[in-house]
Write a protein that holds these residues in place. Structure first.
Motif, PDB file in Angstrom:
ATOM      1  N   ARG A 190       0.832  -1.207   0.000  1.00  0.00           N
ATOM      2  CA  ARG A 190       0.000   0.000   0.000  1.00  0.00           C
ATOM      3  C   ARG A 190       0.867   1.258   0.000  1.00  0.00           C
ATOM      4  N   TYR A 234      -6.613   1.991  -5.469  1.00  0.00           N
ATOM      5  CA  TYR A 234      -7.538   1.111  -6.188  1.00  0.00           C
ATOM      6  C   TYR A 234      -7.073   0.908  -7.629  1.00  0.00           C
ATOM      7  N   TRP A 265      -0.122  -6.731  -5.363  1.00  0.00           N
ATOM      8  CA  TRP A 265      -1.265  -7.051  -4.507  1.00  0.00           C
ATOM      9  C   TRP A 265      -1.560  -8.545  -4.544  1.00  0.00           C
ATOM     10  N   GLN A 269      -1.648 -11.092  -1.297  1.00  0.00           N
ATOM     11  CA  GLN A 269      -2.872 -11.804  -0.904  1.00  0.00           C
ATOM     12  C   GLN A 269      -2.610 -13.309  -0.839  1.00  0.00           C
ATOM     13  N   TYR A 310     -10.018 -10.513  -5.748  1.00  0.00           N
ATOM     14  CA  TYR A 310      -9.893  -9.200  -6.387  1.00  0.00           C
ATOM     15  C   TYR A 310     -11.266  -8.624  -6.725  1.00  0.00           C
ATOM     16  N   GLU A 312     -14.061  -9.149  -5.297  1.00  0.00           N
ATOM     17  CA  GLU A 312     -14.687  -8.704  -4.046  1.00  0.00           C
ATOM     18  C   GLU A 312     -14.082  -7.387  -3.588  1.00  0.00           C
ATOM     19  N   TYR A 313     -12.745  -7.303  -3.677  1.00  0.00           N
ATOM     20  CA  TYR A 313     -12.047  -6.065  -3.298  1.00  0.00           C
ATOM     21  C   TYR A 313     -12.547  -4.896  -4.150  1.00  0.00           C
ATOM     22  N   GLU A 314     -12.715  -5.133  -5.460  1.00  0.00           N
ATOM     23  CA  GLU A 314     -13.136  -4.067  -6.370  1.00  0.00           C
ATOM     24  C   GLU A 314     -14.487  -3.488  -5.955  1.00  0.00           C
ATOM     25  N   GLN A 316     -15.912  -3.656  -2.956  1.00  0.00           N
ATOM     26  CA  GLN A 316     -15.770  -2.998  -1.650  1.00  0.00           C
ATOM     27  C   GLN A 316     -15.135  -1.615  -1.812  1.00  0.00           C
ATOM     28  N   SER A 317     -14.115  -1.527  -2.662  1.00  0.00           N
ATOM     29  CA  SER A 317     -13.426  -0.245  -2.889  1.00  0.00           C
ATOM     30  C   SER A 317     -14.360   0.769  -3.529  1.00  0.00           C
TER      31      SER A 317
END
Length: 350
Positions: A190, A234, A265, A269, A310, A312-314, A316-317
């Protein structure tokens, strides 16, 4: 005019400024009595390295200024916003020419990397310096008389330093010749992302437009940064994903993050989820140039469902960034600036 036609016109208008700027710089080189061979070398470098990208960063300066000034721009303001946009494209070219050498990359934007072009080799290092110098030539030529000229110069210097520090952390965390996955972490990734990508790709275009629009309130700049840096994070995670799963024909390059031992990333993960056996395989195969090693790493990604993670991350972001924008005080800086960025990058494929 439809929105598609309007966008195409904006790209056309922006693109037409490039040869004007390139010629201004070449005229400066000629004025110093350099041989035409030198002039043509620089011209070839400019046309190879500065053009050919998506131009999102540069176009964002123009788009942002239009939003901030309610689309009431004079012809001069429009032109100058495009100049600033191209300054970012020159900055991007400076970074990429150097980055491709450091990463030993093969292609960039569907073409050979500049240092891979016939007769160039390590001269590309000096060419990257010239690309950077062009930025300050353009700023001086077109903005020296403006009250915010020093702000522009300082902003480019600050963002360049931040990006270079991010690149250094990236390179020292993950040197190609020494794979040590224990140095990797989601937190370090990050930090690298924020400094290496978010400042120049997201904060810089908006901050430049804010200076042109006459915004002086430091609170407004902080509010912009608080949204744009997570947006940049992101974006870079998308890049990491596309490096592995994107179509080279679409993204314009062959992904090499696994071969290059990148602190991406995806691998972070995987490290967080891996079993001892999978961790051992990652240690043995990550950062190797052999396609067989790369295939083993990609199989581990598949087994750990990193692609699903990924997706799911997208989502959420996207939700989190929308919340941040909604919480913004619209009197400091218009929310539409940030929605425009979101629309450009959400679910992108290149």
């Amino acid at each position: 005019m439809s929105s598609q036609e309007s966008k195409a016109q904006a790209v056309k208008d922006f693109t037409e400024v490039f040869p004007v700027l390139a010629e201004e710089f070449l005229k400066e080189v000629r004025a110093r009595n350099f041989p035409e061979e030198t002039v043509q070398w620089i011209k070839k470098s400019f046309y190879h390295n500065v053009q050919g990208g998506k131009m999102n960063r540069g176009l964002s300066v123009v788009d942002t200024l239009k939003i901030l000034l309610n689309d009431q721009l004079t012809a001069e303001e429009l032109f100058k916003s495009r100049v600033l946009g191209w300054c970012i494209e020159w900055l991007q070219a400076f970074f990429l020419v150097a980055d491709d050498i450091m990463d030993a990359s093969i292609t960039r934007r569907g073409n050979p990397c500049w240092y891979k072009m016939e007769g160039v080799n390590m001269i590309a290092i000096n060419d990257s310096f010239i690309l950077e110098s062009a930025i300050y030539f353009f700023l001086k030529k077109y903005f020296r008389q403006d009250s915010y000229y020093v702000d522009l110069v300082e902003l480019f210097h600050e963002v360049t330093l931040e990006t270079e520090l991010g690149q250094l952390l990236d390179l020292t965390t993950a040197p190609e010749d020494h794979v040590d996955l224990s140095k990797f972490s989601i937190e370090k990734h990050r930090f690298i992302v924020l400094y290496k990508t978010a400042f120049y790709s997201f904060y810089l275009p908006v901050a430049l437009a804010m200076h042109m629009a006459g915004i002086k309130n430091e609170e407004a700049f902080k509010a912009a940064k608080d949204i744009l840096l997570p947006l940049g994070e992101y974006f870079q995670i998308q890049d990491d994903y596309l490096d592995c799963y994107g179509d080279p024909e679409v993204i314009g390059k062959i992904g090499t993050d696994i071969e290059d031992n990148k602190c991406s990333w995806l691998v972070n993960q995987a490290l967080a989820k891996a079993s001892p056996k999978q961790r051992k395989l990652l240690d043995e195969n990550y950062g190797k140039k052999n396609p067989k090693n790369v295939a083993i790493v990609k199989q581990i990604y598949k087994d750990l469902e990193i692609e699903k993670l990924y997706k799911e991350y997208e989502e959420q972001s996207y939700s989190r960034l929308n919340d941040l924008i909604l919480q913004l005080d619209d009197t400091l800086i218009k929310r539409q600036v940030f929605y425009t960025f979101m629309n450009k990058i959400y679910k992108r494929t290149k």
